[in-house]
Design a protein around this motif. Sequence first.
Motif, PDB file in Angstrom:
ATOM      1  N   LYS A 101     -44.888 -12.341   3.108  1.00 51.01           N
ATOM      2  CA  LYS A 101     -44.656 -12.217   4.550  1.00 51.01           C
ATOM      3  C   LYS A 101     -43.190 -11.930   4.861  1.00 51.01           C
ATOM      4  O   LYS A 101     -42.870 -11.415   5.920  1.00 51.01           O
ATOM      5  CB  LYS A 101     -45.102 -13.485   5.279  1.00 51.01           C
ATOM      6  CG  LYS A 101     -46.607 -13.620   5.338  1.00 51.01           C
ATOM      7  CD  LYS A 101     -47.022 -14.743   6.236  1.00 51.01           C
ATOM      8  CE  LYS A 101     -48.542 -14.780   6.265  1.00 51.01           C
ATOM      9  NZ  LYS A 101     -49.066 -15.430   7.426  1.00 51.01           N
ATOM     10  N   THR A 102     -42.299 -12.261   3.923  1.00 47.47           N
ATOM     11  CA  THR A 102     -40.873 -12.091   4.186  1.00 47.47           C
ATOM     12  C   THR A 102     -40.160 -11.201   3.172  1.00 47.47           C
ATOM     13  O   THR A 102     -39.034 -10.784   3.418  1.00 47.47           O
ATOM     14  CB  THR A 102     -40.168 -13.462   4.205  1.00 47.47           C
ATOM     15  OG1 THR A 102     -40.370 -14.104   2.941  1.00 47.47           O
ATOM     16  CG2 THR A 102     -40.693 -14.339   5.326  1.00 47.47           C
ATOM     17  N   HIS A 103     -40.768 -10.923   2.041  1.00 47.66           N
ATOM     18  CA  HIS A 103     -40.131 -10.125   0.995  1.00 47.66           C
ATOM     19  C   HIS A 103     -41.064  -9.007   0.536  1.00 47.66           C
ATOM     20  O   HIS A 103     -42.246  -9.242   0.318  1.00 47.66           O
ATOM     21  CB  HIS A 103     -39.808 -10.999  -0.228  1.00 47.66           C
ATOM     22  CG  HIS A 103     -38.755 -12.015   0.029  1.00 47.66           C
ATOM     23  ND1 HIS A 103     -39.014 -13.195   0.700  1.00 47.66           N
ATOM     24  CD2 HIS A 103     -37.444 -12.031  -0.267  1.00 47.66           C
ATOM     25  CE1 HIS A 103     -37.906 -13.898   0.782  1.00 47.66           C
ATOM     26  NE2 HIS A 103     -36.931 -13.210   0.202  1.00 47.66           N
ATOM     27  N   ASP A 119     -52.159 -12.588   4.443  1.00 47.36           N
ATOM     28  CA  ASP A 119     -51.162 -13.260   3.622  1.00 47.36           C
ATOM     29  C   ASP A 119     -49.816 -12.543   3.615  1.00 47.36           C
ATOM     30  O   ASP A 119     -48.852 -13.031   3.042  1.00 47.36           O
ATOM     31  CB  ASP A 119     -51.662 -13.398   2.178  1.00 47.36           C
ATOM     32  CG  ASP A 119     -52.758 -14.435   2.057  1.00 47.36           C
ATOM     33  OD1 ASP A 119     -52.475 -15.607   2.344  1.00 47.36           O
ATOM     34  OD2 ASP A 119     -53.888 -14.056   1.702  1.00 47.36           O
ATOM     35  N   GLY A 120     -49.754 -11.354   4.212  1.00 43.05           N
ATOM     36  CA  GLY A 120     -48.511 -10.598   4.239  1.00 43.05           C
ATOM     37  C   GLY A 120     -48.429  -9.495   3.202  1.00 43.05           C
ATOM     38  O   GLY A 120     -47.431  -8.785   3.127  1.00 43.05           O
ATOM     39  N   ASN A 121     -49.462  -9.325   2.378  1.00 38.84           N
ATOM     40  CA  ASN A 121     -49.479  -8.255   1.377  1.00 38.84           C
ATOM     41  C   ASN A 121     -49.749  -6.924   2.075  1.00 38.84           C
ATOM     42  O   ASN A 121     -50.682  -6.812   2.858  1.00 38.84           O
ATOM     43  CB  ASN A 121     -50.570  -8.513   0.328  1.00 38.84           C
ATOM     44  CG  ASN A 121     -50.345  -9.804  -0.409  1.00 38.84           C
ATOM     45  OD1 ASN A 121     -49.357  -9.960  -1.101  1.00 38.84           O
ATOM     46  ND2 ASN A 121     -51.263 -10.747  -0.245  1.00 38.84           N
TER      47      ASN A 121
END
Length: 145
Positions: free
Chosen positions: A67-69, A117-119
Amino acid sequence: MTHIFVNIPTNDLERSKAYYTALGCALNPLFTDENAACIVWSDQIFFMVLTKEYFATFTDKEFADPKTHAQVLLSISRETREDVDRIVEAGVAAGGTAPGEPQDFGFMYARDLIDPDGNGVQFMWMDPEAAAKGPEAYMAEQAQA
């Protein structure tokens, strides 16, 4: 024959299975259990969606939160521009997000889709003629037409 297996982490395996099947993917039950789900994109491309705990058993490296990287940008082709829009719309309806505007270069069209999940996965279409000739030659021909 070469196959591609992309391992991605999840906080909620059941949610991930529901999300990716909503995009039209199948699950391979032979490689799906309480720790992982084998998401089938094609005969050669698979996502192994792994619980974070199980994912951690495959590497000694620190886990990066998707989510952040960003670590990699995956791009999966579709047959048409409309197919790109359909899969992104299905992903948003299933709980994903579609950040940014579509990238439309005329010969290529792409949209990003982020799972819960941010993927991230980019879906793209490229004009078959542009793919065969290369974008510069194709665009030069289009300018002369």
